[in-house]
Scaffold this motif. Structure first.
Motif, PDB file in Angstrom:
ATOM      1  N   ALA A   1       1.623   9.728 -11.057  1.00 10.41           N
ATOM      2  CA  ALA A   1       2.251   8.902 -10.979  1.00 10.41           C
ATOM      3  C   ALA A   1       3.665   8.786 -11.486  1.00 10.41           C
ATOM      4  CB  ALA A   1       1.506   7.798 -12.229  1.00 10.41           C
ATOM      5  N   VAL A   2       4.084   9.926 -12.269  1.00 10.17           N
ATOM      6  CA  VAL A   2       5.244  10.344 -12.659  1.00 10.17           C
ATOM      7  C   VAL A   2       6.130  10.660 -11.689  1.00 10.17           C
ATOM      8  CG1 VAL A   2       6.828  11.906 -14.129  1.00 10.17           C
ATOM      9  CG2 VAL A   2       4.750  10.545 -15.136  1.00 10.17           C
ATOM     10  N   LYS A   3       5.544  11.558 -10.671  1.00  6.42           N
ATOM     11  CA  LYS A   3       6.198  12.018  -9.465  1.00  6.42           C
ATOM     12  C   LYS A   3       6.315  10.932  -8.453  1.00  6.42           C
ATOM     13  CE  LYS A   3       4.327  16.675  -9.869  1.00  6.42           C
ATOM     14  NZ  LYS A   3       3.236  17.679  -8.957  1.00  6.42           N
ATOM     15  N   ALA A   4       5.592   9.847  -8.632  1.00  6.62           N
ATOM     16  CA  ALA A   4       5.605   8.666  -7.676  1.00  6.62           C
ATOM     17  C   ALA A   4       6.770   7.809  -7.893  1.00  6.62           C
ATOM     18  CB  ALA A   4       4.354   7.898  -7.437  1.00  6.62           C
ATOM     19  N   MET A   5       7.515   8.071  -9.173  1.00  7.20           N
ATOM     20  CA  MET A   5       8.683   7.225  -9.514  1.00  7.20           C
ATOM     21  C   MET A   5       9.810   7.360  -8.502  1.00  7.20           C
ATOM     22  SD  MET A   5       8.060   5.398 -12.197  1.00  7.20           S
ATOM     23  CE  MET A   5       9.654   4.886 -12.857  1.00  7.20           C
ATOM     24  N   ASP A   6       9.735   8.708  -8.002  1.00  3.67           N
ATOM     25  CA  ASP A   6      10.820   8.885  -6.809  1.00  3.67           C
ATOM     26  C   ASP A   6      10.645   8.064  -5.361  1.00  3.67           C
ATOM     27  OD1 ASP A   6      12.134  10.478  -8.773  1.00  3.67           O
ATOM     28  OD2 ASP A   6      11.049  12.068  -8.135  1.00  3.67           O
ATOM     29  N   LEU A   7       9.497   7.631  -5.371  1.00  9.39           N
ATOM     30  CA  LEU A   7       9.149   6.906  -3.908  1.00  9.39           C
ATOM     31  C   LEU A   7       9.968   5.583  -4.073  1.00  9.39           C
ATOM     32  CD1 LEU A   7       5.230   7.350  -3.688  1.00  9.39           C
ATOM     33  CD2 LEU A   7       6.957   8.631  -2.269  1.00  9.39           C
ATOM     34  N   PRO A   8      10.297   5.272  -2.531  1.00  5.15           N
ATOM     35  CA  PRO A   8      10.952   3.842  -2.521  1.00  5.15           C
ATOM     36  C   PRO A   8      10.024   2.817  -3.077  1.00  5.15           C
ATOM     37  CG  PRO A   8      10.871   5.184  -0.262  1.00  5.15           C
ATOM     38  CD  PRO A   8       9.926   5.839  -1.289  1.00  5.15           C
TER      39      PRO A   8
ATOM     40  N   THR B   1      -8.954   1.424   6.445  1.00  7.49           N
ATOM     41  CA  THR B   1      -8.206   2.117   5.573  1.00  7.49           C
ATOM     42  C   THR B   1      -6.814   2.721   6.212  1.00  7.49           C
ATOM     43  OG1 THR B   1      -9.738   2.985   4.055  1.00  7.49           O
ATOM     44  CG2 THR B   1      -8.067   4.178   3.991  1.00  7.49           C
ATOM     45  N   GLU B   2      -5.807   2.421   5.882  1.00  4.43           N
ATOM     46  CA  GLU B   2      -4.476   2.791   6.460  1.00  4.43           C
ATOM     47  C   GLU B   2      -3.908   3.925   5.582  1.00  4.43           C
ATOM     48  OE1 GLU B   2      -3.093  -1.172   8.748  1.00  4.43           O
ATOM     49  OE2 GLU B   2      -2.305  -0.582   6.868  1.00  4.43           O
ATOM     50  N   GLN B   3      -4.243   3.874   4.205  1.00  6.06           N
ATOM     51  CA  GLN B   3      -3.450   4.972   3.206  1.00  6.06           C
ATOM     52  C   GLN B   3      -4.474   4.722   2.109  1.00  6.06           C
ATOM     53  OE1 GLN B   3       0.430   4.130   2.864  1.00  6.06           O
ATOM     54  NE2 GLN B   3       0.943   6.082   1.872  1.00  6.06           N
ATOM     55  N   VAL B   4      -4.553   5.883   1.071  1.00  5.35           N
ATOM     56  CA  VAL B   4      -5.283   6.021  -0.121  1.00  5.35           C
ATOM     57  C   VAL B   4      -4.203   5.763  -1.091  1.00  5.35           C
ATOM     58  CG1 VAL B   4      -6.759   7.388  -1.460  1.00  5.35           C
ATOM     59  CG2 VAL B   4      -6.886   7.761   1.047  1.00  5.35           C
TER      60      VAL B   4
ATOM     61  N   SER C   1       9.174   0.146  -1.733  1.00  2.82           N
ATOM     62  CA  SER C   1       8.295  -0.551  -0.948  1.00  2.82           C
ATOM     63  C   SER C   1       7.040   0.166  -0.965  1.00  2.82           C
ATOM     64  CB  SER C   1       9.024  -0.277   0.442  1.00  2.82           C
ATOM     65  OG  SER C   1       9.334   0.985   0.815  1.00  2.82           O
ATOM     66  N   GLU C   2       6.767   1.305  -1.318  1.00  2.00           N
ATOM     67  CA  GLU C   2       5.874   2.090  -1.280  1.00  2.00           C
ATOM     68  C   GLU C   2       4.991   2.254  -2.757  1.00  2.00           C
ATOM     69  OE1 GLU C   2       5.857   6.072   0.395  1.00  2.00           O
ATOM     70  OE2 GLU C   2       7.282   5.223   2.079  1.00  2.00           O
ATOM     71  N   ARG C   3       5.396   1.690  -3.855  1.00  2.00           N
ATOM     72  CA  ARG C   3       4.913   1.984  -4.886  1.00  2.00           C
ATOM     73  C   ARG C   3       5.397   0.729  -5.865  1.00  2.00           C
ATOM     74  NH1 ARG C   3       9.142   2.088  -9.140  1.00  2.00           N
ATOM     75  NH2 ARG C   3      10.854   3.697  -8.271  1.00  2.00           N
ATOM     76  N   ASP C   4       4.505   0.265  -6.781  1.00  2.00           N
ATOM     77  CA  ASP C   4       4.913  -0.974  -7.867  1.00  2.00           C
ATOM     78  C   ASP C   4       4.503  -0.455  -9.092  1.00  2.00           C
ATOM     79  OD1 ASP C   4       3.963  -3.316  -9.254  1.00  2.00           O
ATOM     80  OD2 ASP C   4       4.841  -4.212  -7.511  1.00  2.00           O
ATOM     81  N   MET C   5       5.252  -0.315  -9.962  1.00  2.00           N
ATOM     82  CA  MET C   5       5.087   0.168 -11.509  1.00  2.00           C
ATOM     83  C   MET C   5       5.973  -0.775 -12.464  1.00  2.00           C
ATOM     84  SD  MET C   5       5.492   4.321 -11.090  1.00  2.00           S
ATOM     85  CE  MET C   5       4.518   5.263  -9.728  1.00  2.00           C
ATOM     86  N   SER C   6       5.160  -1.229 -13.489  1.00  2.00           N
ATOM     87  CA  SER C   6       5.761  -2.219 -14.225  1.00  2.00           C
ATOM     88  C   SER C   6       5.136  -2.021 -15.827  1.00  2.00           C
ATOM     89  CB  SER C   6       5.648  -3.690 -13.941  1.00  2.00           C
ATOM     90  OG  SER C   6       4.464  -4.095 -14.000  1.00  2.00           O
ATOM     91  N   GLY C   7       5.694  -2.557 -16.779  1.00  2.00           N
ATOM     92  CA  GLY C   7       4.947  -2.139 -18.016  1.00  2.00           C
ATOM     93  C   GLY C   7       5.524  -3.255 -19.052  1.00  2.00           C
TER      94      GLY C   7
END
Length: 287
Positions: free
Chosen positions: A205-212, A254-257, A214-220
């Motif tokens: 999840a930490v590494k996914a912070m670098d994704l655009p 399924t298009e993506q995991v 449009s490909e990830r959604d993170m909030s807190g």
């Protein structure tokens, strides 16, 4: 009474043994304690109630008092060792030792496959990927993973998923899931393995912070709450998680995991002490 390998809690095994003896005879806790070499007539009763703990050293004597011998006696001692293990690493080692003993005697331990499944991210990811890549070779599946994995690891993982009954092959030789979703269930050792997977997924999840975006959604959100509110939030998260699983399960394509991490954790110590100190100061000032 169930076979010993169907137990994960030594206290439950002792209680069931006692209940079975009690139904067919005048067996008492005093008799049981005497047979096991304890001076207190209620010691084993307190063990079953969680008021006392059975030491690893005394486990052999209790096993003898229950008429266990050979493999079953050793297995009981390992159950007690597991209960005393401190930390995930020690608990994993104790559980795996128990499984190895059972395997040597060609006996399946309840929770063994579940434990192994939750040890690595490779299992759930390939369980999702394989059915949606019909005819693909292990190397192709390896390239489809975001995380680095070899073709050999893919093959080993698929073999495990097949053996554990989590994947099967259809008449065309393609992988299909035996169940749409998997939960951890009640097995006590599984959360130990699941914490390892959660650590792995947390790192991803930490590494996914670098994704655009449009490909990830993170909030807190950071908030001050009471224990009662915490329990309410836990229930809301559990309900939300069930709804998400239902939504995902309703679509067979399924298009993506993806991985959804739901994390609720403390950022401070309990603040009661602070309030108590302030109250004491107020009382002192009034004096």
């Amino acid at each position: 009474m169930k076979e010993i390998v169907e137990y994960t809690d030594y206290r439950k095994f002792i209680q069931d043994y006692y209940d079975e003896r009690k139904r067919s005879s005048a067996f008492t806790w005093r008799d049981f304690a005497r047979d096991a070499g304890f001076t207190s007539p209620v010691y084993l009763k307190y063990v079953c109630e969680g008021k006392k703990s059975l030491s690893v050293g005394a486990a052999g004597s209790v096993a003898n008092a229950m008429g266990l011998a050979g493999f079953e006696s050793t297995y009981f001692v390992l159950m007690v060792s597991y209960a005393h293990a401190k930390g995930d690493k020690a608990k994993r080692a104790a559980f795996e030792e128990r499984c190895a003993l059972a395997q040597a005697h060609k006996v399946r331990v309840l929770g063994n496959e579940e434990f192994d499944y939750f040890k690595s991210w490779k299992n759930p990811v390939l369980r999702e990927i394989a059915p949606h890549m019909p005819g693909a070779r292990p190397l192709e599946m390896a390239h489809a993973c975001k995380q680095k994995i070899s073709a050999t690891e893919v093959s080993e993982t698929l073999d495990f998923l097949m053996k554990a009954g989590l994947l099967k092959k259809d008449k065309n030789g393609n992988y299909v899931q035996t169940e749409k979703s998997i939960s951890m269930g009640p097995v006590d050792a599984v959360p130990v393995a699941a914490r390892e997977m959660q650590r792995q997924m947390g790192e991803f999840a930490v590494k996914a912070m670098d994704l655009p975006l449009s490909e990830r959604d993170m909030s807190g959100v950071t908030m001050g709450i009471t224990r009662g509110v915490y329990e309410q939030i836990k229930k809301e998260i559990a309900d939300f998680r069930r709804r998400i699983v239902a939504i995902a399960s309703a679509d067979d394509d399924t298009e993506q995991v993806y991985r959804l991490n739901l994390q609720l954790f403390p950022l401070s110590e309990r603040l009661e002490k602070k309030r108590e100190i302030e109250k004491e100061r107020e009382e002192q000032n009034e004096k």
